[in-house]
Write an enzyme that holds these catalytic residues in place. Structure first.
Site, mmCIF file in Angstrom:
data_model
loop_
_atom_site.group_PDB
_atom_site.id
_atom_site.type_symbol
_atom_site.label_atom_id
_atom_site.label_comp_id
_atom_site.label_asym_id
_atom_site.label_seq_id
_atom_site.Cartn_x
_atom_site.Cartn_y
_atom_site.Cartn_z
ATOM 1 N N LYS A 8 6.737 -2.283 2.681
ATOM 2 C CA LYS A 8 6.334 -3.622 3.136
ATOM 3 C C LYS A 8 6.437 -4.646 2.007
ATOM 4 C CE LYS A 8 2.267 -2.310 4.471
ATOM 5 N NZ LYS A 8 2.444 -0.880 4.171
ATOM 6 N N THR A 9 5.883 -4.274 0.862
ATOM 7 C CA THR A 9 5.906 -5.203 -0.257
ATOM 8 C C THR A 9 7.347 -5.428 -0.715
ATOM 9 O OG1 THR A 9 3.716 -4.467 -0.882
ATOM 10 C CG2 THR A 9 4.967 -5.630 -2.566
ATOM 11 N N ASP B 18 1.342 -10.862 1.998
ATOM 12 C CA ASP B 18 1.250 -9.393 1.858
ATOM 13 C C ASP B 18 -0.181 -8.966 2.201
ATOM 14 O OD1 ASP B 18 1.973 -6.801 1.330
ATOM 15 O OD2 ASP B 18 2.252 -7.048 -0.833
ATOM 16 N N GLU B 19 -0.366 -7.708 2.566
ATOM 17 C CA GLU B 19 -1.700 -7.157 2.876
ATOM 18 C C GLU B 19 -2.420 -8.027 3.909
ATOM 19 O OE1 GLU B 19 -2.585 -4.294 1.486
ATOM 20 O OE2 GLU B 19 -1.603 -4.166 -0.472
ATOM 21 N N GLN C 10 -5.000 0.279 6.544
ATOM 22 C CA GLN C 10 -5.410 0.020 5.162
ATOM 23 C C GLN C 10 -6.333 -1.188 5.058
ATOM 24 O OE1 GLN C 10 -2.479 0.821 1.938
ATOM 25 N NE2 GLN C 10 -1.014 0.794 3.609
ATOM 26 N N ARG D 241 -1.654 6.575 -2.478
ATOM 27 C CA ARG D 241 -1.189 6.032 -3.757
ATOM 28 C C ARG D 241 -0.342 7.058 -4.494
ATOM 29 N NH1 ARG D 241 -0.736 1.843 -2.211
ATOM 30 N NH2 ARG D 241 -1.468 2.733 -0.284
#
Ligand code: ATP
Ligand code: MG
Length: 718
Positions: A35-36, A220-221, A251, A604
């Protein structure tokens, strides 16, 4: 122009998103699916393929660190710097707007940012003005109330009237607090967002200008935006509707701070016809890590649902370590890191993650002990340390004498005879006359209401600050900081503090001078360098440390780990009550948020994931027996391998428990009936190791099987 390099190394779905036609786009996808990466490539695409000026792009990310990384990657792709582009956190973007339009926003030019501690101090003062007793009105709860309303976009006048007297008092405290902020030119974190939103809402020409300017807004996020942030985005993107958001409902971990995962669903309603892209391939983790994380998050209900797969090998199993206490846990982790480094890997590829910041201390102690460099993100960060805040308070007071929290913080640091009594009088005077503490000090110096000693002390302080301000005017930033540290007596004051602690504080203060020296003042910035530096310090205090780059182990809370990735991850403290956190265990909604946090933590990891828990843990000064986290039980057995104690621990010469084991546990042998003070009666199933390391497995009638350290368990043989 050849733009193929922007689309290389992307899969089809990612390409669709990057090269989407102008218009609303929602990328909804699981962890590590790119995504990032898609967001970064989209910016490069806009600039290079669509010839959009970087000045017309606004990109919002969650941390300053992420924003910097993103800028770096974009510049690398484009091959030129994109200075004029607005790229930062919601807070830093709002701050930038308010600085540029302080007048329209109804602020003073020298307004200062209040961090959470300063805010609490000001709330205390508001309570005092209203004669509300802190015992009945805990300042933290009032803070929570105030921030909660602001995050939803409400001022005191918007809070519904209530017959309940408690609610009415809270609302009064909210108003009084606001009045204090306004009077002293102070802006808290929630205020930055709300004020920037109101600025655009109420000022049509300005709104027009920014709606026109930001032809593309990227976020983002997105799952962690709160109500006011989302309103703000909608307002900015209103005209062009070119808004590109990426997120993952699994998330969403800031619900406790007002984040609304529903914004994801709302997006499609607010921007009808939005293109929705789902990314399903994970590029980050091994198959095993991904399956384990998916299995955990699968226990949550009400998910939007995603398929996440990887082409990667299964890799190593997820390793689980049952430590007997938190020290054993830390030793184990650090021992494994040592092996990792010995095998030729970097320390910076390793992250130690924990639920609660206080857990870092034990790791830090042992890391220091073995001389392994590390860096802590979150917790007490550089700009939040007491001595740094003292120094900043001096600098802030120089910038604005009306800054009461700074005045309160340092008027008697170092001690200069301004006692509680004098402060009380200053506060009274300030309240009655509706002026700042500084103005009160000046007034009272000349009235004859204070004892001579107090007058001398106050006069000394006022002269010191005025003198410093004068002396510092023509100096460059770092020299200003240096002069203030010297002449205020702060350095001297901390030098007197004995031992390592004092030394560390002096080092930190010196580090502040270097921070000022390295501070890059943006040429376009309308602010003078000192004001820019102070704002930077206030915004930075949310993350990262201002230290030189060194290959070091990364320690951080799960919350700060969002968006990052590491080849080797240790997720520690997986115990009921700690993770999931005690507070969240009663409420299903909060438990699900804890589970998402666990999912964030596990995802992560790229190559190897360790999970650990301690059977006995001393935290916040209390020792307690704990049960393994339910999240462990949610991972299929075949994906995990238990690591046994003993083999690794003996290799290094750790400072082992000094408590002698002799006598303890005497008579405990296989099959014996034993009694434990907390777990009750049980039968010994297994014994491992000797002396200090001896552990027994007991099958308790009530709570089932547990491993205990014989030396600490105090078992009574029946
Ligand atoms: P998170 O949900 O944790 O924020 P994300 O969806 O933002 O994750 P990224 O951080 O963008 O994921 O990507 C995860 C990793 O996968 C990165 O190392 C990234 O470079 C890599 N990656 C993403 N897409 C591709 C691709 N098409 N080819 C190769 N590597 C990729
Ligand atoms: Mg990401």
């Amino acid at each position: 122009m050849d733009v193929s390099h922007i689309l290389e190394d992307l899969n089809d779905a990612q390409r669709d998103a990057v090269a989407a036609p102008p218009g609303p786009v929602l990328v909804l996808a699981g962890a590590g699916s790119g995504k990032t990466r898609v967001l970064t490539h989209r910016v490069a695409w806009l600039v290079e393929a669509c010839q959009i000026s970087p000045l017309s792009i606004l990109a919002v990310t969650f941390t300053n660190k992420a924003a910097q990384e993103m800028r770096g990657r974009i510049e690398q792709m484009l091959g030129f710097p994109v200075n004029g582009m607005w790229m930062g956190t919601f807070h830093s973007t709002a701050h930038r707007l308010l600085r540029a339009h302080w007048q329209e926003a109804g602020l003073v030019q020298s307004f200062q940012i209040l961090d959470s501690d300063d805010q609490l101090r000001l709330i205390r003062r508001a309570l005092k003005e209203l004669n509300l007793d802190e015992g009945y009105w805990p300042p933290r709860q009032v803070q929570w109330y105030i921030n909660g309303h602001k995050e939803e976009g409400r001022r005191p006048g918007d809070v519904a009237d209530s017959a309940d007297s408690q609610q009415r008092e809270l609302r009064r405290a909210f108003s009084t607090y606001e009045a204090l902020c306004q009077r002293f030119g102070l802006v808290d974190f929630a205020e930055l967002l709300l004020r920037a939103y109101e600025l655009l809402c109420n000022n049509e020409p300005l709104r027009d200008r920014y709606q026109d300017r930001f032809q593309h807004v990227l976020v983002d996020e997105f799952q962690d935006t709160n109500a006011i942030q989302y309103e703000w985005l909608k307002l900015l993107a209103h005209r062009h509707r070119r808004i590109f958001v990426v997120g993952d409902d699994d998330q969403s971990i800031y619900g406790w701070r007002g984040a609304r995962v529903e914004n994801i669903l709302q997006f499609e309603k607010d921007f009808p016809g939005a293109m929705v892209v789902r990314l399903e391939q994970n590029y980050r983790s091994t198959g095993t890590i991904l399956n384990a994380a998916n299995a955990v998050i699968d226990h949550n209900r009400g998910r939007l649902g995603k398929n996440l797969w990887t082409e990667d090998d299964a890799g190593e199993p997820v390793r689980v370590y049952a430590a007997y206490n938190e020290i054993d846990e830390a030793r184990f982790v650090i021992d494994r890191i040592q092996s990792w480094v010995d095998a030729g890997n970097r320390r910076s590829e390793v992250a130690i993650l924990y639920r609660s910041n206080a857990q870092s201390r034990v790791f830090e102690e042992i890391l220091l002990d073995v001389g392994m460099p590390y860096r802590v993100y979150g917790g007490l960060r550089f700009f939040e340390r007491a001595e740094i805040k003292d120094a900043l308070a001096y600098l802030r007071l120089l910038a604005s004498r009306q800054d009461d929290p700074s005045f309160e913080r340092i008027c008697n640091v170092p001690t200069r005879g301004i006692g509680n009594k004098t402060m009380e009088q200053l506060r009274d005077h300030a309240r009655i006359n509706q002026v700042s503490l500084w103005d009160s000090a000046r007034a009272l110096m000349h009235a004859h209401e204070l004892p001579g000693r107090a007058v001398t002390a106050l006069t000394g302080f006022v002269r010191l600050v005025d003198g410093l301000a004068e002396e510092a005017t023509d100096l460059d930033l770092a020299d200003q900081v240096e002069v203030v540290l010297q002449r205020s007596g702060l350095l001297q004051h901390y030098r007197k503090e004995k031992g390592e602690r004092g030394e560390a504080r002096v080092e930190n203060l010196e580090e502040l001078v270097s921070a000022a020296r390295n501070f890059e003042h943006d040429e376009d910035d309308e602010l003078p360098p000192m004001a820019a530096f102070l704002s930077h310090a206030a915004l930075e205090s949310g993350e990262g440390q201002a230290e030189q780059w060194e290959d070091c182990v990364q320690l951080m809370s799960l919350h700060s780990a969002k968006g990052l990735e590491f080849p080797l991850v240790f997720l520690t403290g997986l115990e009921e009550g700690l993770f999931p956190h005690q507070r969240s265990m009663q409420e299903p909604g909060r438990l699900e948020e804890e589970r998402r946090l666990c999912y964030v933590g596990m995802t992560r990891a790229m190559r190897q994931l360790y999970l650990s828990y301690a059977e006995v843990r001393r935290l916040h000064g209390r020792e307690s027996y704990t049960a393994p986290s339910r999240f462990l039980a949610e991972i299929p057995d075949e994906l995990m391998a238990e690591v046994r104690a003993g083999t690794t621990l003996q290799r290094t010469n750790w400072r082992v428990h000094e408590t002698p084991a002799a006598g303890d546990g005497a008579g405990v042998s296989l099959g014996r009936h034993v009694r434990h003070s907390a777990f009750g009666d049980g039968v010994v199933l297994n014994i491992e190791g000797r002396g200090d390391h001896a552990r027994v497995q007991v099958n308790f009638d009530e709570v089932g099987s547990k491993w205990l350290v014989l030396a600490y368990a105090n078992l009574e043989v029946l």
